[in-house]
Design a protein around this motif. Structure first.
Motif: not given
Length: 197
Positions: A12-41
Protein backbone atom coordinates in the motif's frame (compact mmCIF):
# COMPACT_ATOMS: atom_id res chain seq x y z
CA UNK A 1 -2.91 -8.87 -0.33
CA UNK A 2 -0.59 -10.43 2.18
CA UNK A 3 -1.58 -11.46 5.68
CA UNK A 4 1.71 -10.08 7.05
CA UNK A 5 1.23 -6.45 8.18
CA UNK A 6 4.64 -5.29 6.92
CA UNK A 7 3.96 -6.80 3.49
CA UNK A 8 0.51 -5.17 3.36
CA UNK A 9 2.02 -1.80 4.31
CA UNK A 10 4.66 -2.22 1.59
CA UNK A 11 2.04 -3.07 -1.02
CA UNK A 12 0.00 0.00 0.00
CA UNK A 13 3.08 2.27 -0.02
CA UNK A 14 2.23 3.16 3.58
CA UNK A 15 5.54 4.55 4.83
CA UNK A 16 4.19 5.54 8.25
CA UNK A 17 2.88 2.02 8.84
CA UNK A 18 6.18 0.48 7.70
CA UNK A 19 8.16 2.72 10.07
CA UNK A 20 5.82 1.92 12.99
CA UNK A 21 5.90 -1.83 12.33
CA UNK A 22 9.70 -1.83 12.17
CA UNK A 23 9.93 0.30 15.33
CA UNK A 24 7.64 -2.23 17.03
CA UNK A 25 10.00 -5.07 16.09
CA UNK A 26 8.55 -6.44 12.84
CA UNK A 27 11.06 -8.73 11.13
CA UNK A 28 12.21 -6.75 8.09
CA UNK A 29 13.00 -9.76 5.91
CA UNK A 30 10.07 -11.97 6.98
CA UNK A 31 8.70 -14.11 4.12
CA UNK A 32 5.14 -14.57 2.93
CA UNK A 33 3.77 -17.77 1.39
CA UNK A 34 5.58 -17.11 -1.91
CA UNK A 35 8.88 -16.53 -0.12
CA UNK A 36 8.71 -12.79 -0.81
CA UNK A 37 9.99 -10.22 1.66
CA UNK A 38 8.14 -6.93 2.20
CA UNK A 39 10.74 -5.26 -0.02
CA UNK A 40 10.00 -7.64 -2.88
CA UNK A 41 6.27 -6.93 -2.44
CA UNK A 42 7.04 -3.20 -2.72
CA UNK A 43 9.18 -3.79 -5.82
CA UNK A 44 6.46 -5.94 -7.45
CA UNK A 45 4.02 -3.03 -7.05
CA UNK A 46 6.69 -0.41 -7.92
CA UNK A 47 6.07 1.32 -4.58
CA UNK A 48 9.10 3.59 -4.55
CA UNK A 49 8.66 5.24 -1.15
CA UNK A 50 7.94 1.95 0.62
CA UNK A 51 10.95 0.34 -1.05
CA UNK A 52 13.25 3.23 -0.05
CA UNK A 53 12.17 3.09 3.60
CA UNK A 54 12.68 -0.67 3.73
CA UNK A 55 16.08 -0.49 2.02
CA UNK A 56 17.22 2.34 4.29
CA UNK A 57 16.15 0.22 7.27
CA UNK A 58 18.37 -2.62 6.06
CA UNK A 59 16.08 -4.88 4.00
CA UNK A 60 18.00 -7.49 2.00
CA UNK A 61 17.95 -6.38 -1.66
CA UNK A 62 19.10 -9.85 -2.76
CA UNK A 63 16.59 -12.01 -0.81
CA UNK A 64 15.03 -14.45 -3.29
CA UNK A 65 11.48 -15.78 -3.26
CA UNK A 66 10.42 -19.31 -4.21
CA UNK A 67 10.77 -18.59 -7.95
CA UNK A 68 14.25 -17.06 -7.49
CA UNK A 69 13.24 -13.42 -7.93
CA UNK A 70 14.91 -10.88 -5.65
CA UNK A 71 14.13 -7.17 -5.28
CA UNK A 72 17.23 -6.44 -7.36
CA UNK A 73 16.48 -8.93 -10.14
CA UNK A 74 12.79 -8.01 -10.34
CA UNK A 75 13.43 -4.25 -10.40
CA UNK A 76 15.92 -4.76 -13.23
CA UNK A 77 13.68 -7.09 -15.23
CA UNK A 78 10.64 -4.82 -14.92
CA UNK A 79 12.45 -1.56 -15.51
CA UNK A 80 11.55 -0.13 -12.07
CA UNK A 81 14.42 2.29 -12.48
CA UNK A 82 13.98 4.52 -9.44
CA UNK A 83 13.90 1.56 -7.06
CA UNK A 84 16.71 -0.17 -8.99
CA UNK A 85 19.04 2.79 -8.49
CA UNK A 86 18.46 2.70 -4.72
CA UNK A 87 19.01 -1.07 -4.67
CA UNK A 88 22.26 -0.73 -6.64
CA UNK A 89 23.50 1.73 -4.01
CA UNK A 90 22.70 -0.80 -1.26
CA UNK A 91 24.63 -3.92 -2.13
CA UNK A 92 22.87 -5.51 -5.10
CA UNK A 93 24.59 -8.77 -6.08
CA UNK A 94 25.32 -8.07 -9.74
CA UNK A 95 26.21 -11.72 -10.31
CA UNK A 96 22.92 -13.07 -8.93
CA UNK A 97 20.70 -14.85 -11.46
CA UNK A 98 17.00 -15.57 -11.90
CA UNK A 99 15.36 -18.96 -12.44
CA UNK A 100 16.47 -18.86 -16.08
CA UNK A 101 20.08 -18.39 -15.03
CA UNK A 102 20.05 -14.83 -16.31
CA UNK A 103 21.27 -11.58 -14.76
CA UNK A 104 18.95 -8.57 -14.44
CA UNK A 105 20.44 -7.21 -17.68
CA UNK A 106 19.04 -10.04 -19.82
CA UNK A 107 15.28 -9.53 -19.20
CA UNK A 108 15.78 -5.74 -19.14
CA UNK A 109 17.29 -6.01 -22.64
CA UNK A 110 14.54 -8.31 -23.87
CA UNK A 111 11.76 -6.04 -22.57
CA UNK A 112 13.17 -2.85 -24.05
CA UNK A 113 13.98 -1.01 -20.80
CA UNK A 114 16.62 1.31 -22.28
CA UNK A 115 17.49 3.33 -19.17
CA UNK A 116 17.54 0.21 -17.02
CA UNK A 117 19.98 -1.42 -19.44
CA UNK A 118 22.14 1.71 -19.38
CA UNK A 119 22.06 1.71 -15.55
CA UNK A 120 22.90 -1.99 -15.22
CA UNK A 121 25.79 -1.72 -17.68
CA UNK A 122 27.14 1.28 -15.76
CA UNK A 123 26.82 -0.71 -12.51
CA UNK A 124 29.05 -3.40 -13.98
CA UNK A 125 26.72 -6.29 -14.83
CA UNK A 126 28.45 -8.78 -17.14
CA UNK A 127 27.20 -7.99 -20.65
CA UNK A 128 28.20 -11.43 -21.96
CA UNK A 129 26.56 -13.55 -19.26
CA UNK A 130 24.89 -16.62 -20.83
CA UNK A 131 21.64 -17.93 -19.31
CA UNK A 132 20.17 -21.44 -19.29
CA UNK A 133 18.70 -20.87 -22.77
CA UNK A 134 22.27 -20.15 -24.00
CA UNK A 135 21.30 -16.55 -24.65
CA UNK A 136 23.07 -13.31 -23.74
CA UNK A 137 21.43 -9.91 -23.23
CA UNK A 138 22.35 -9.11 -26.85
CA UNK A 139 20.71 -12.28 -28.16
CA UNK A 140 17.57 -11.73 -26.08
CA UNK A 141 17.25 -8.12 -27.26
CA UNK A 142 17.30 -9.41 -30.86
CA UNK A 143 15.41 -12.72 -30.55
CA UNK A 144 12.67 -11.57 -28.17
CA UNK A 145 12.72 -7.85 -28.98
CA UNK A 146 10.65 -6.19 -31.69
CA UNK A 147 13.50 -4.61 -33.67
CA UNK A 148 12.11 -1.15 -32.90
CA UNK A 149 13.87 1.94 -31.59
CA UNK A 150 14.17 0.78 -27.98
CA UNK A 151 15.74 -2.54 -28.92
CA UNK A 152 17.98 -0.84 -31.49
CA UNK A 153 19.22 1.48 -28.74
CA UNK A 154 19.76 -1.44 -26.35
CA UNK A 155 21.78 -3.35 -28.95
CA UNK A 156 23.85 -0.21 -29.47
CA UNK A 157 24.39 0.16 -25.69
CA UNK A 158 25.42 -3.49 -25.33
CA UNK A 159 27.80 -3.30 -28.28
CA UNK A 160 29.37 -0.09 -26.96
CA UNK A 161 29.76 -1.79 -23.56
CA UNK A 162 31.86 -4.47 -25.21
CA UNK A 163 29.31 -7.26 -25.70
CA UNK A 164 30.71 -10.08 -27.85
CA UNK A 165 28.79 -9.61 -31.11
CA UNK A 166 29.76 -13.09 -32.26
CA UNK A 167 28.70 -15.02 -29.16
CA UNK A 168 26.26 -17.52 -30.65
CA UNK A 169 23.25 -19.19 -29.06
CA UNK A 170 23.08 -22.87 -28.15
CA UNK A 171 22.33 -23.79 -31.76
CA UNK A 172 25.29 -21.83 -33.10
CA UNK A 173 23.24 -18.91 -34.48
CA UNK A 174 24.96 -15.55 -34.02
CA UNK A 175 23.29 -12.24 -33.14
CA UNK A 176 23.83 -11.14 -36.75
CA UNK A 177 22.08 -14.24 -38.11
CA UNK A 178 19.14 -13.66 -35.77
CA UNK A 179 18.91 -9.98 -36.76
CA UNK A 180 18.94 -10.90 -40.46
CA UNK A 181 16.37 -13.68 -39.97
CA UNK A 182 14.04 -11.15 -38.31
CA UNK A 183 14.70 -8.42 -40.88
CA UNK A 184 16.07 -5.97 -38.30
CA UNK A 185 18.16 -3.83 -40.70
CA UNK A 186 19.21 -1.19 -38.14
CA UNK A 187 20.37 -3.81 -35.65
CA UNK A 188 22.15 -5.68 -38.44
CA UNK A 189 24.02 -2.47 -39.36
CA UNK A 190 25.07 -1.90 -35.72
CA UNK A 191 26.35 -5.46 -35.45
CA UNK A 192 28.23 -5.30 -38.75
CA UNK A 193 29.89 -2.04 -37.73
CA UNK A 194 31.07 -3.80 -34.57
CA UNK A 195 32.67 -6.66 -36.54
CA UNK A 196 29.85 -9.21 -36.36
CA UNK A 197 30.25 -12.30 -38.51
Amino acid sequence: MSGIPLHAAAENNDVAAIEKLLADGAEIDARDGTGATALLVAVHANRVEAAKVLIDAGANVNAKDKIEDSPYLYAGARGHLEILKVILAHGADLKSVNRYGGTALIPASERGHVETVRTLIAAGVDVDHVNKLHWTALLEAIILGDGGERHQEIVDLLVKAGADVNLADGKGMTPLQHARASGYKEIEATLLAAGAQ
